[in-house]
Design a protein around this motif. Structure first.
Motif, PDB file in Angstrom:
ATOM      1  N   GLU A 182       1.043  -1.203   0.132  1.00  0.00           N
ATOM      2  CA  GLU A 182      -0.086   0.171  -0.152  1.00  0.00           C
ATOM      3  C   GLU A 182       0.874   1.279  -0.301  1.00  0.00           C
ATOM      4  O   GLU A 182       0.322   1.912  -0.781  1.00  0.00           O
ATOM      5  N   GLY A 183       1.999   1.414   1.320  1.00  0.00           N
ATOM      6  CA  GLY A 183       3.333   2.122   1.124  1.00  0.00           C
ATOM      7  C   GLY A 183       3.926   2.846  -0.396  1.00  0.00           C
ATOM      8  O   GLY A 183       3.422   3.756  -0.822  1.00  0.00           O
ATOM      9  N   ALA A 184       3.691   1.225  -0.804  1.00  0.00           N
ATOM     10  CA  ALA A 184       4.083   1.408  -2.539  1.00  0.00           C
ATOM     11  C   ALA A 184       3.704   2.088  -3.474  1.00  0.00           C
ATOM     12  O   ALA A 184       3.413   3.057  -4.149  1.00  0.00           O
ATOM     13  N   ILE A 185       2.305   1.693  -3.481  1.00  0.00           N
ATOM     14  CA  ILE A 185       1.283   2.048  -4.398  1.00  0.00           C
ATOM     15  C   ILE A 185       0.871   3.875  -3.863  1.00  0.00           C
ATOM     16  O   ILE A 185       0.831   4.808  -5.067  1.00  0.00           O
ATOM     17  N   GLU A 186       1.152   3.850  -2.938  1.00  0.00           N
ATOM     18  CA  GLU A 186       0.938   5.484  -2.697  1.00  0.00           C
ATOM     19  C   GLU A 186       1.839   6.310  -3.453  1.00  0.00           C
ATOM     20  O   GLU A 186       1.704   7.984  -2.545  1.00  0.00           O
ATOM     21  N   ARG A 187       3.034   5.699  -2.744  1.00  0.00           N
ATOM     22  CA  ARG A 187       4.781   7.122  -3.610  1.00  0.00           C
ATOM     23  C   ARG A 187       4.397   6.913  -4.850  1.00  0.00           C
ATOM     24  O   ARG A 187       5.011   7.757  -5.434  1.00  0.00           O
ATOM     25  N   VAL A 188       3.744   6.120  -5.524  1.00  0.00           N
ATOM     26  CA  VAL A 188       3.629   6.358  -7.151  1.00  0.00           C
ATOM     27  C   VAL A 188       2.950   7.317  -6.942  1.00  0.00           C
ATOM     28  O   VAL A 188       2.491   8.428  -7.809  1.00  0.00           O
ATOM     29  N   ILE A 189       1.266   7.556  -6.733  1.00  0.00           N
ATOM     30  CA  ILE A 189       0.998   8.337  -6.948  1.00  0.00           C
ATOM     31  C   ILE A 189       1.044   9.305  -6.343  1.00  0.00           C
ATOM     32  O   ILE A 189       1.389  10.953  -7.064  1.00  0.00           O
ATOM     33  N   ASP A 190       1.773  10.016  -5.297  1.00  0.00           N
ATOM     34  CA  ASP A 190       2.488  11.407  -5.074  1.00  0.00           C
ATOM     35  C   ASP A 190       3.772  11.860  -5.984  1.00  0.00           C
ATOM     36  O   ASP A 190       4.229  12.558  -5.707  1.00  0.00           O
ATOM     37  N   THR A 191       4.124  10.768  -6.312  1.00  0.00           N
ATOM     38  CA  THR A 191       5.371  11.159  -7.314  1.00  0.00           C
ATOM     39  C   THR A 191       4.342  11.701  -8.709  1.00  0.00           C
ATOM     40  O   THR A 191       5.129  12.590  -9.044  1.00  0.00           O
ATOM     41  N   TYR A 192       4.117  11.173  -9.317  1.00  0.00           N
ATOM     42  CA  TYR A 192       2.760  11.041 -10.521  1.00  0.00           C
ATOM     43  C   TYR A 192       2.394  12.427 -10.206  1.00  0.00           C
ATOM     44  O   TYR A 192       1.881  13.365 -10.705  1.00  0.00           O
ATOM     45  N   ARG A 193       2.088  13.163  -9.252  1.00  0.00           N
ATOM     46  CA  ARG A 193       1.302  14.106  -8.846  1.00  0.00           C
ATOM     47  C   ARG A 193       2.571  14.909  -9.133  1.00  0.00           C
ATOM     48  O   ARG A 193       1.766  16.552  -9.759  1.00  0.00           O
ATOM     49  N   VAL A 194       3.019  14.825  -9.177  1.00  0.00           N
ATOM     50  CA  VAL A 194       4.829  16.380  -9.002  1.00  0.00           C
ATOM     51  C   VAL A 194       5.324  16.123 -10.173  1.00  0.00           C
ATOM     52  O   VAL A 194       5.408  17.609 -10.665  1.00  0.00           O
ATOM     53  N   ILE A 195       5.629  14.835 -10.614  1.00  0.00           N
ATOM     54  CA  ILE A 195       5.957  14.986 -11.937  1.00  0.00           C
ATOM     55  C   ILE A 195       5.399  14.517 -13.367  1.00  0.00           C
ATOM     56  O   ILE A 195       5.181  14.785 -14.330  1.00  0.00           O
ATOM     57  N   GLY A 196       3.595  14.036 -13.150  1.00  0.00           N
ATOM     58  CA  GLY A 196       2.626  13.929 -14.161  1.00  0.00           C
ATOM     59  C   GLY A 196       2.550  14.538 -15.431  1.00  0.00           C
ATOM     60  O   GLY A 196       3.523  16.273 -14.566  1.00  0.00           O
TER      61      GLY A 196
END
Length: 263
Positions: free
Chosen positions: A139-153
Motif C-alpha cells: 500500500e505504501g508503494a502504491i501511495e508513493r507512486v501516486i504522490d510521485t506522479y502528482r509532482v512529475i506527471g
C-alpha cells in the motif's frame, strides 16, 4: 523503460497499437528491476556521496545497461531494431546506438537527456521524489507512486489515478527492490556526458519531450535533438514525465513515420 520503472511502464495498449501497425514489439525489464537479474550482492550505493562527486559506490554504469540490451538482441537473434527508450531508457537507447550503431535502424528518445551538466536537470519540486524514503509495503508503494506522479506527471492532461494504482500494485507484486532502484540511479549519476558520441550518430532519430516535465527538464530533449544530426524534435505541450493516454496517438504516429522513413 526508465528509472524505477518496470517494462509494464510501457502500457499493454500502447504496445498492442504498435503491433497492430505491423511491428514485432519487445519490452523488457532492465537489470535491478522487475523480473530481471537483481544485483543484491552489490548493496546500496551512497547517493548523497555521488552528488558530492564520490562515485565509488556505484555498482555499474549506463554503458553496462546498454550492453545488457545488446545482449538481449543477441539472445533474440535480432540483427537490427527500431529502438524506443523513455527517461533512463532513452539514455540507454542512446548508448546502444553509440555502442552498436549497426544494430539500430531508428532511435526514439522520449523524456530523456544527454548527460551534459546543467541540461535536463530536475526542478526543485522534483528532487524530493528522487530522494524520498522507499516504501516498505504494498500500500505504501502504491501511495508513493501516486504522490510521485502528482509532482512529475502531465498537468495538461487527465490524472489517471486508477491506472497508476493498478500498475503500481502489479509492479510491487512482480518485484520490490529499493536498493536496485538506487543502483540504477547511481548509474545515471555516474555516466559521462554523451553529447560528443551522439554527434557521431548516423541513425534516423525522433526526440519526444513534454513541455512541463519537472523531472527531466525539456532542455534535455532539446539538447538531445541538437546533438544528433538530423534528429526530429517533438515537444508535447502539457506533457510531463509520463505518457498520458491522450498523447499516445501522436507519439505512435511519429514513431511509425520514423520507422517508415528508416526503411
Amino acid at each position: 523503460m526508465g528509472l524505477a520503472t518496470q517494462m509494464i511502464g510501457w502500457p499493454d495498449e500502447f504496445c498492442a497499437d504498435l503491433a497492430g501497425r505491423g511491428h514485432y514489439v519487445v519490452r523488457f525489464d532492465n537489470r535491478d528491476i522487475g523480473l530481471s537479474t537483481h544485483l543484491h550482492g552489490a548493496g546500496t550505493p551512497d547517493i548523497l556521496a555521488m552528488f558530492g562527486g564520490d562515485a565509488s559506490s556505484a555498482a555499474y554504469a549506463l554503458t553496462d545497461l546498454a550492453a545488457d540490451t545488446i545482449g538481449l538482441l543477441d539472445a533474440l537473434a535480432l540483427d537490427g531494431v527500431h529502438l524506443v527508450g523513455a527517461s533512463m531508457g532513452g539514455m540507454i537507447a542512446q548508448l546502444v546506438a553509440v555502442q552498436a550503431p549497426d544494430r539500430v535502424r531508428s532511435l526514439t528518445s522520449i523524456m530523456s537527456t544527454t548527460g551534459e551538466p546543467g541540461v535536463g536537470s530536475p526542478a526543485e519540486v522534483a528532487l524530493p521524489v528522487l530522494l524520498a524514503p522507499a516504501a516498505t509495503d504494498r500500500e505504501g508503494a502504491i501511495e508513493r507512486v501516486i504522490d510521485t506522479y502528482r509532482v512529475i506527471g502531465s498537468p495538461g492532461f487527465e490524472f489517471d489515478e486508477a491506472a497508476l494504482r493498478d500498475r503500481a500494485g502489479l509492479s510491487f507484486d512482480r518485484a520490490h527492490d529499493p536498493a536496485g532502484v538506487a543502483r540504477q540511479l547511481a548509474a545515471i549519476l555516474t555516466t559521462h556526458d554523451r553529447t560528443p558520441d551522439l554527434a557521431e550518430l548516423d541513425v534516423p532519430t525522433l526526440v519526444v519531450h513534454g513541455s512541463q516535465d519537472t523531472l527531466v527538464d525539456v532542455s534535455g530533449g532539446r539538447a538531445t535533438a541538437a546533438a544528433i544530426p538530423g534528429a526530429e524534435l517533438l515537444v508535447v505541450e502539457g506533457m510531463g514525465h509520463d505518457l498520458p493516454r491522450e498523447v499516445w496517438p501522436q507519439i505512435l504516429d511519429r514513431i511509425t513515420a520514423l520507422v517508415t522513413r528508416a526503411g
